[in-house]
Scaffold this motif. Structure first.
Motif, short mmCIF file in Angstrom:
data_model
loop_
_atom_site.label_atom_id
_atom_site.label_comp_id
_atom_site.label_asym_id
_atom_site.label_seq_id
_atom_site.Cartn_x
_atom_site.Cartn_y
_atom_site.Cartn_z
N HIS A 6 0.94 -1.59 -0.01
CA HIS A 6 0.08 0.29 0.22
C HIS A 6 1.20 0.62 -0.12
O HIS A 6 0.85 2.49 -0.14
CB HIS A 6 -1.31 0.01 1.07
CG HIS A 6 -1.98 -0.90 1.06
ND1 HIS A 6 -2.37 -0.59 -0.16
CD2 HIS A 6 -2.60 -1.96 2.14
CE1 HIS A 6 -3.39 -2.02 -0.17
NE2 HIS A 6 -3.68 -2.74 1.84
N LEU A 7 1.61 1.77 0.53
CA LEU A 7 2.44 2.41 0.84
C LEU A 7 3.89 2.53 -0.33
O LEU A 7 3.44 4.00 -0.46
CB LEU A 7 3.94 1.87 1.68
CG LEU A 7 4.88 3.26 1.90
CD1 LEU A 7 4.38 4.36 2.23
CD2 LEU A 7 5.84 2.92 3.15
N PHE A 11 3.42 6.23 -3.51
CA PHE A 11 3.92 6.18 -3.99
C PHE A 11 3.79 7.13 -5.74
O PHE A 11 3.88 7.71 -6.18
CB PHE A 11 6.08 6.04 -4.02
CG PHE A 11 6.15 6.80 -2.32
CD1 PHE A 11 6.48 8.25 -2.28
CD2 PHE A 11 6.05 5.79 -1.38
CE1 PHE A 11 7.16 8.31 -1.49
CE2 PHE A 11 6.61 6.07 -0.21
CZ PHE A 11 7.22 7.72 -0.27
N THR A 12 3.51 5.32 -6.55
CA THR A 12 3.22 5.10 -7.75
C THR A 12 1.82 5.94 -8.18
O THR A 12 1.83 6.38 -9.72
CB THR A 12 3.82 3.68 -8.08
OG1 THR A 12 2.46 3.31 -7.51
CG2 THR A 12 4.42 3.21 -7.78
N MET A 13 1.00 6.22 -7.52
CA MET A 13 -0.11 6.64 -7.59
C MET A 13 0.28 8.68 -7.98
O MET A 13 -0.39 9.38 -8.67
CB MET A 13 -0.62 6.42 -6.50
CG MET A 13 -2.82 7.46 -6.84
SD MET A 13 -3.69 6.50 -8.12
CE MET A 13 -4.29 4.84 -7.31
N GLY A 40 -3.24 8.83 1.74
CA GLY A 40 -4.50 8.59 1.55
C GLY A 40 -4.77 6.42 0.92
O GLY A 40 -5.38 5.76 0.92
N SER A 41 -3.27 6.75 0.43
CA SER A 41 -3.17 5.06 -0.40
C SER A 41 -2.98 3.54 1.35
O SER A 41 -3.31 2.42 1.24
CB SER A 41 -2.06 4.47 -0.68
OG SER A 41 -0.76 4.50 0.18
N ASN A 42 -2.91 4.33 2.95
CA ASN A 42 -2.69 4.10 4.06
C ASN A 42 -3.79 3.93 5.07
O ASN A 42 -4.11 3.31 5.57
CB ASN A 42 -1.01 3.67 4.48
CG ASN A 42 -0.03 2.87 3.54
OD1 ASN A 42 0.07 2.61 4.57
ND2 ASN A 42 0.59 3.88 3.20
N LEU A 141 2.51 -7.63 -9.04
CA LEU A 141 2.63 -6.01 -8.99
C LEU A 141 3.81 -5.57 -7.71
O LEU A 141 3.94 -4.79 -8.89
CB LEU A 141 1.29 -5.69 -7.91
CG LEU A 141 0.38 -6.65 -9.07
CD1 LEU A 141 -1.50 -6.22 -7.87
CD2 LEU A 141 -0.12 -6.07 -9.74
N PHE A 142 4.13 -5.50 -7.05
CA PHE A 142 5.20 -5.24 -6.36
C PHE A 142 6.75 -4.58 -6.70
O PHE A 142 6.98 -3.42 -6.86
CB PHE A 142 5.61 -5.63 -5.01
CG PHE A 142 6.44 -4.90 -4.56
CD1 PHE A 142 6.33 -4.67 -2.64
CD2 PHE A 142 7.39 -5.18 -4.06
CE1 PHE A 142 6.56 -3.81 -2.17
CE2 PHE A 142 8.37 -4.26 -2.99
CZ PHE A 142 7.69 -3.95 -2.07
N VAL A 143 7.27 -5.93 -8.36
CA VAL A 143 8.12 -4.88 -8.61
C VAL A 143 7.90 -4.41 -9.77
O VAL A 143 8.96 -3.75 -10.10
CB VAL A 143 9.03 -6.97 -9.58
CG1 VAL A 143 9.63 -6.68 -10.65
CG2 VAL A 143 9.29 -7.94 -8.08
N VAL A 144 6.60 -4.74 -10.56
CA VAL A 144 6.12 -4.01 -11.49
C VAL A 144 6.69 -1.72 -10.98
O VAL A 144 6.45 -1.16 -11.31
CB VAL A 144 4.95 -3.93 -11.88
CG1 VAL A 144 4.71 -2.89 -12.83
CG2 VAL A 144 4.81 -4.92 -12.07
N HIS A 145 5.64 -2.39 -9.78
CA HIS A 145 5.36 -0.72 -9.42
C HIS A 145 7.10 -0.64 -8.76
O HIS A 145 7.51 1.04 -9.14
CB HIS A 145 4.69 -0.79 -8.00
CG HIS A 145 3.15 -0.73 -8.46
ND1 HIS A 145 2.55 0.97 -8.47
CD2 HIS A 145 2.24 -1.50 -9.47
CE1 HIS A 145 0.78 0.42 -9.12
NE2 HIS A 145 1.22 -1.50 -9.49
N LEU A 146 7.71 -1.32 -8.11
CA LEU A 146 9.21 -0.60 -7.65
C LEU A 146 10.20 -0.14 -8.66
O LEU A 146 10.22 0.82 -8.64
CB LEU A 146 9.55 -1.76 -6.94
CG LEU A 146 10.82 -1.21 -6.04
CD1 LEU A 146 10.43 -0.21 -4.92
CD2 LEU A 146 11.70 -2.81 -5.44
#
Length: 319
Positions: A6-7, A11-13, A40-42, A141-146
């Protein structure tokens, strides 16, 4: 999903918000949006503070009102007003509000796809909704966003980077949804069990757990690639005085307000009874690690009870 994801998505949002000309053209607004989307994401998980009142309160309230549809519109205002005042961006308040709203909704959307689920319709309906499609932590998803965040840090245009990141995210969830539906059909076809089938995700794309509820009880099993096998059966216990007496405890009432597929057993001891309530949804390795243990004396009086996990923190399942 997990707090780390979520954190990261907050950032990616913020990166995705650069698609909005108002954000990309105003560094002060962009900074306010970043703070807003990360918070907001948290924000829906701020209800975890009720854990201080005990596990029963946590079960009743976590992913409840703070994840409900009314809260989608309250959180952006609670977060956005002080940010608009602090960064002096009142002229762009609704832009700021909109991006915070998206981060809150995306949080709830991801939680809805987990096995734990959300009470999205509270305070009007207390029903739990869960789609059982995504694991609590999705490595892909974590790797893609990171990766997108790293690419942005290297100087890439965030509009292009996060446009693709979120397109891949939506595509991934769509494929997992389609795969989930196929696995349900396969379980029905290969087990021949007549009942409601629930297929639950794991960290591995092609490994799933399943629960089939029939009139007599619950069949649990695994799907590994093309292999489908039933592993255990948990009968539906007939009620008896000890089971009814255990329902007086706050822990059992909280458990029943949350549990989806309930298995209860009762055994007589030398000095009383032990009643064990379990949620079959969280079965793992032929065990039911989540529920309530209640001890009663011979007269049906509750001696003690314990609500929670019957496993170590680092042992599966992770929900």
């Amino acid at each position: 999903m997990d707090t780390g994801s979520h954190l990261l998505f907050g950032f990616t949002m913020a990166g995705l918000s650069y698609l909005d000309p108002a954000v990309s053209g105003d560094p002060t607004l962009a900074q306010a949006v970043m703070v807003g989307t990360v918070v907001g994401s948290n924000a829906p998980d701020f209800d975890s503070v009720v854990r201080l009142k005990g596990y029963s309160a946590y079960i009743r309230h976590h992913r409840g009102v703070t994840h409900s549809i009314p809260a989608w519109f309250v959180w952006p205002a609670v977060i956005g007003v002080p940010l608009a005042a602090g960064y002096h961006v009142w002229d762009h308040f609704w832009t700021l509000y909109g991006w915070i709203w998206l981060s809150v909704v995306f949080h709830v959307f991801l939680d809805l796809f987990n096995t734990y689920g959300v009470q999205i319709a509270r305070p009007f309906v207390k029903k739990w909704f869960h789609l059982d499609i995504l694991a609590i932590f999705e490595p892909f998803l974590f790797v893609v966003h990171l990766g997108g965040l790293w690419w942005w840090y290297q100087g890439a245009d965030p509009r292009q980077v996060f446009g693709w990141v979120y397109a891949v995210t939506v595509g991934y969830i769509a494929v997992r949804t389609w795969h989930h539906r196929r696995v349900i059909d396969r379980v029905h076809r290969e087990t021949g069990l007549a009942g409601v089938c629930h297929v639950l995700p794991t960290f591995h794309w092609f490994h799933w757990l399943f629960v089939v509820e029939t009139e007599d009880g619950f069949y649990t099993g695994k799907v590994s690639g093309r292999s489908v096998r039933v592993e255990d059966f948990y009968p539906k216990e007939r009620e008896n005085p000890a089971i009814r007496a255990s329902m007086k405890t706050d822990g059992v009432r909280a458990f029943l307000s949350f549990a989806q597929w309930v298995h209860v057993t009762c055994r007589e001891l030398q000095d009383g009874y032990e009643v064990i309530w379990s949620d079959v949804r969280f079965w793992y390795d032929k065990k039911l690690p989540f529920g309530v243990n209640v001890r009663l004396d011979k007269d049906g009086n509750v001696v003690w009870h314990r609500l929670g996990w019957r496993k170590r923190l680092w042992d599966p399942p992770f929900v």
